[in-house]
Design an enzyme around this catalytic site. Sequence first.
Site, PDB file in Angstrom:
ATOM      1  N   GLY A  41       7.239  -1.588  -4.977  1.00 25.79           N
ATOM      2  CA  GLY A  41       6.210  -1.151  -4.345  1.00 25.79           C
ATOM      3  C   GLY A  41       5.373  -2.349  -3.997  1.00 25.79           C
ATOM      4  O   GLY A  41       4.201  -2.388  -4.250  1.00 25.79           O
ATOM      5  N   ALA A  42       5.910  -3.411  -3.200  1.00 27.64           N
ATOM      6  CA  ALA A  42       5.411  -4.689  -3.161  1.00 27.64           C
ATOM      7  C   ALA A  42       4.688  -4.750  -1.626  1.00 27.64           C
ATOM      8  O   ALA A  42       4.136  -5.824  -1.299  1.00 27.64           O
ATOM      9  CB  ALA A  42       6.673  -5.722  -3.384  1.00 27.64           C
ATOM     10  N   THR A  43       4.740  -3.900  -0.895  1.00 24.95           N
ATOM     11  CA  THR A  43       4.340  -4.147   0.348  1.00 24.95           C
ATOM     12  C   THR A  43       2.739  -3.979   0.531  1.00 24.95           C
ATOM     13  O   THR A  43       2.308  -4.288   1.784  1.00 24.95           O
ATOM     14  CB  THR A  43       4.906  -3.237   1.239  1.00 24.95           C
ATOM     15  OG1 THR A  43       4.998  -1.919   0.929  1.00 24.95           O
ATOM     16  CG2 THR A  43       6.573  -3.162   1.125  1.00 24.95           C
ATOM     17  N   SER A  44       2.072  -3.280  -0.305  1.00 23.62           N
ATOM     18  CA  SER A  44       0.452  -3.148  -0.027  1.00 23.62           C
ATOM     19  C   SER A  44       0.010  -2.974  -1.420  1.00 23.62           C
ATOM     20  O   SER A  44       0.564  -2.840  -2.510  1.00 23.62           O
ATOM     21  CB  SER A  44       0.250  -1.966   0.765  1.00 23.62           C
ATOM     22  OG  SER A  44       0.641  -0.956   0.013  1.00 23.62           O
ATOM     23  N   GLY A  45      -1.234  -2.944  -1.411  1.00 20.36           N
ATOM     24  CA  GLY A  45      -2.101  -2.401  -2.472  1.00 20.36           C
ATOM     25  C   GLY A  45      -1.979  -3.656  -3.728  1.00 20.36           C
ATOM     26  O   GLY A  45      -1.833  -4.698  -3.660  1.00 20.36           O
ATOM     27  N   GLY A  84       0.804  -3.863  -5.719  1.00 17.91           N
ATOM     28  CA  GLY A  84       1.818  -4.691  -5.400  1.00 17.91           C
ATOM     29  C   GLY A  84       1.838  -5.965  -4.568  1.00 17.91           C
ATOM     30  O   GLY A  84       2.418  -6.889  -5.305  1.00 17.91           O
ATOM     31  N   SER A  89      -1.444   4.938 -14.640  1.00 22.13           N
ATOM     32  CA  SER A  89      -2.502   5.277 -14.180  1.00 22.13           C
ATOM     33  C   SER A  89      -3.303   6.345 -15.205  1.00 22.13           C
ATOM     34  O   SER A  89      -2.619   6.721 -16.014  1.00 22.13           O
ATOM     35  CB  SER A  89      -2.323   6.472 -12.799  1.00 22.13           C
ATOM     36  OG  SER A  89      -3.710   7.043 -12.615  1.00 22.13           O
ATOM     37  N   TYR A 100       1.638  13.566 -10.205  1.00 16.75           N
ATOM     38  CA  TYR A 100       1.609  12.440 -10.252  1.00 16.75           C
ATOM     39  C   TYR A 100       0.951  12.266 -11.675  1.00 16.75           C
ATOM     40  O   TYR A 100       1.627  11.160 -12.196  1.00 16.75           O
ATOM     41  CB  TYR A 100       0.492  11.932  -9.361  1.00 16.75           C
ATOM     42  CG  TYR A 100       0.133  10.239  -9.430  1.00 16.75           C
ATOM     43  CD1 TYR A 100       0.944   9.510  -8.380  1.00 16.75           C
ATOM     44  CD2 TYR A 100      -1.014   9.954 -10.069  1.00 16.75           C
ATOM     45  CE1 TYR A 100       0.714   8.139  -8.545  1.00 16.75           C
ATOM     46  CE2 TYR A 100      -1.214   8.703  -9.815  1.00 16.75           C
ATOM     47  CZ  TYR A 100      -0.294   7.795  -9.243  1.00 16.75           C
ATOM     48  OH  TYR A 100      -0.717   6.266  -9.313  1.00 16.75           O
TER      49      TYR A 100
END
Length: 327
Positions: free
Chosen positions: A51-55, A57, A180, A205
């Site tokens: 999950g490295a592409t945004s936020g 990560g 979370s 979730y």
Amino acid sequence: MVDVSRLIDAALEAPILPSFSRVGYAVRSRTEHWSKLDEANLTGRTVVVTGATSGLGLVLCAQLARCGAHVVLWGRDRAKTDRALDAVAGQRVRGTMSTAIADMGDLDAVRSAASSLLAAHPRIDAVVHNAGALSATRSTNAAGRELTIASQVLGPFLLTSLLLDRLRASSVARVITMSSGGMYAAPLTVDHLEMGDDYRGTEQYARAKRAQVTLNEMWADVVDPLEVVFHAVHPGWADTPGVQESLPGFRRVMRPLLRTAAQGADTAAWLVADDAALRTSGRFWHDRRVRSIHRLGSTRRSDTPERRRQLWDWCVEHTGVNPAASR
């Protein structure tokens, strides 16, 4: 002598809102005199971040690269992952980067990407399971598994299992799971882990995140902590693209109190970089302190040894790997 910082932390933690908001981060980082992450030295270490592409990560990858690590940015879309790599490389970093491409909900793709990682990297020192999204509509992977559970429970279980021997060889390695605070409302369930016609994105979730923190504790029971330690993290309420897309109403109301992505990623980065992580295994962290995985009696009562074994066996059945058998 009274530990004032502990008293302050407890006062923040009890009512939830100040603890999970930027207020908790600001107060704790000052009163507890947190070490600066940029001073950590991860030169020679390889860290895989899903999950490295945004936020969370993306900022986590940048932080680890600033510390000198070789960071593998794992994303499901090659073009987006390459753009993320360029964004990190464009910052002032000491480390190096590469990519791995696979949707964590596609178990065959996870197997293929894991094989490529093992071929490319003689050592893997840490894996951060950060991939995950809250979807308003129900969808499934090719095997018919609900996608939230496939990508946030089965995918990480499979990837950890496939990389486990390499992690053990890089002693002492770390596996960090980004969970979370939503899991606090969800009891542990296996029979109803995947929602059907009753699907609600926020609840699905939360069920996935509850399973994550339970499995984190179970991994610590299976793997020698002198080889690999396991920790889960609650990042607080951070203003990320995922929150903007999935919870627009929450963001609109809470925006002044939301953490930055860097603040949300801080504890995960610290657990990768600081040897404090090696003192225990199987813990759940928020703002660099160990927290309980339960706030409600209903979730505590659901967390039985029988249900835990059922969850582990369910993951083994649907991934085709049993890391406990190799002890």
